[in-house]
Design an enzyme around this catalytic site. Structure first.
Site, short mmCIF file in Angstrom:
data_model
loop_
_atom_site.label_atom_id
_atom_site.label_comp_id
_atom_site.label_asym_id
_atom_site.label_seq_id
_atom_site.Cartn_x
_atom_site.Cartn_y
_atom_site.Cartn_z
CG ASN A 1 -1.18 4.29 -4.19
OD1 ASN A 1 -0.58 3.83 -3.24
ND2 ASN A 1 -2.19 5.12 -4.06
CB SER B 1 -0.92 0.01 1.22
OG SER B 1 -1.79 1.11 1.17
CB CYS B 2 3.02 2.27 -2.52
SG CYS B 2 3.37 0.50 -2.43
N GLY B 3 2.65 5.08 -1.96
CA GLY B 3 2.37 6.44 -2.39
C GLY B 3 3.05 6.72 -3.71
#
Length: 270
Positions: free
Chosen positions: A256, A21-23
């Site tokens: 993302n 779970s990224c940006g």
């Protein structure tokens, strides 16, 4: 000692349940004008995505961060002169950062595989450049697994007229090299990774926190490095063991959000 990216299945841990779970951020000049400002803005966006990254018990080791930009030809010509590498015109060569094992014999094995495959695919190995890095501020865990980072330059065969054809050839070479090293008996082969291999883009990434990227890769401080786009990524790996090669952006995109729908798709197929 056997080097692996992930620990064995034990207790409540199973690598099959790892997910992310990224940006992600993107900056570009809509008229396609390259500048150092676009890279500076991209790095600023990345720093502002620090809340979308993560750290573990080692507060200076992040889950990974990186930036994807267009090939900064002017900058590469300058550094290649210093390394006695003669670059052709933009689009006539492919390049990419390569993570290599710390062991010098295994480094040589990996480079020999590059030479062999490039020759068999009738392209030209122009040379290697050691990528300057400053790892003084990265975390202990990141430093303990840090690969040797070098940059390879591959010249295009004059019989290839179309740049997309050259991109496909670079893809074939990358897959052949990766498969050969993956099937080898190298003890440190988990260190090996071709971050990208392209005549259009290049990616600087690693097991870093967003604010560490610019200081780690000294190239990114040079004002002659220019691009019309910056694609940045701050990784947040949930229940995941972060590794250098899993840092993003990937070679063609950054993603993302959760990817654990993969297991659902596999079950549907079954």
């Amino acid at each position: 000692m056997k080097y692996t990216r992930f620990p064995q299945k034990q207790g409540l841990y199973d690598s099959a349940f790892e997910h992310d779970s990224c940006g992600v951020g993107f900056v570009c000049n809509i008229k396609g004008k390259s500048s150092n400002e676009i890279i500076r803005q991209g790095l600023d966006v990345l720093k502002r995505l620090a809340h979308r990254g993560a750290t573990g018990a080692d507060p200076k080791t992040g889950d990974g961060a990186g930036i994807l930009i267009q090939i900064p030809h002017e900058f590469f010509v300058k550094v290649c002169v210093e390394n006695k590498i003669s670059l052709p015109h933009l689009g006539e060569y492919g390049t990419g950062l390569v993570f290599l094992p710390p062991n010098k014999k295994e480094q040589k094995f990996c480079k020999d595989v590059f030479s062999k495959v490039i020759g068999e695919e009738k392209q030209i190995l122009l040379g290697w450049r050691r990528v300057p890095v400053d790892d003084s501020d990265i975390g202990r865990a990141a430093r303990e697994t840090e690969p040797v980072i070098e940059q390879v330059f591959i010249g295009k065969n004059k019989h290839i007229k179309d740049q997309l054809d050259f991109e496909r050839k670079l893809y074939v070479m990358r897959k052949r090299i990766e498969n050969t090293i993956r099937a080898s008996g190298l003890k440190q082969k988990s260190f090996f990774c071709i971050t990208n291999l392209s005549s259009r883009t290049i990616s600087y990434k690693g097991l870093l926190m967003p604010g560490q990227l610019e200081n780690f890769f000294i190239d990114l401080k040079d004002e002659s490095i220019k691009s019309a786009l910056s694609l940045v990524h701050s990784r947040y790996s949930t229940n995941t063991f972060p590794t250098w090669d899993l840092a993003q952006p990937f070679r063609f995109l950054a993603h993302n959000g959760e990817i654990n729908t993969l297991r659902g798709n596999i079950n549907w197929m079954r």
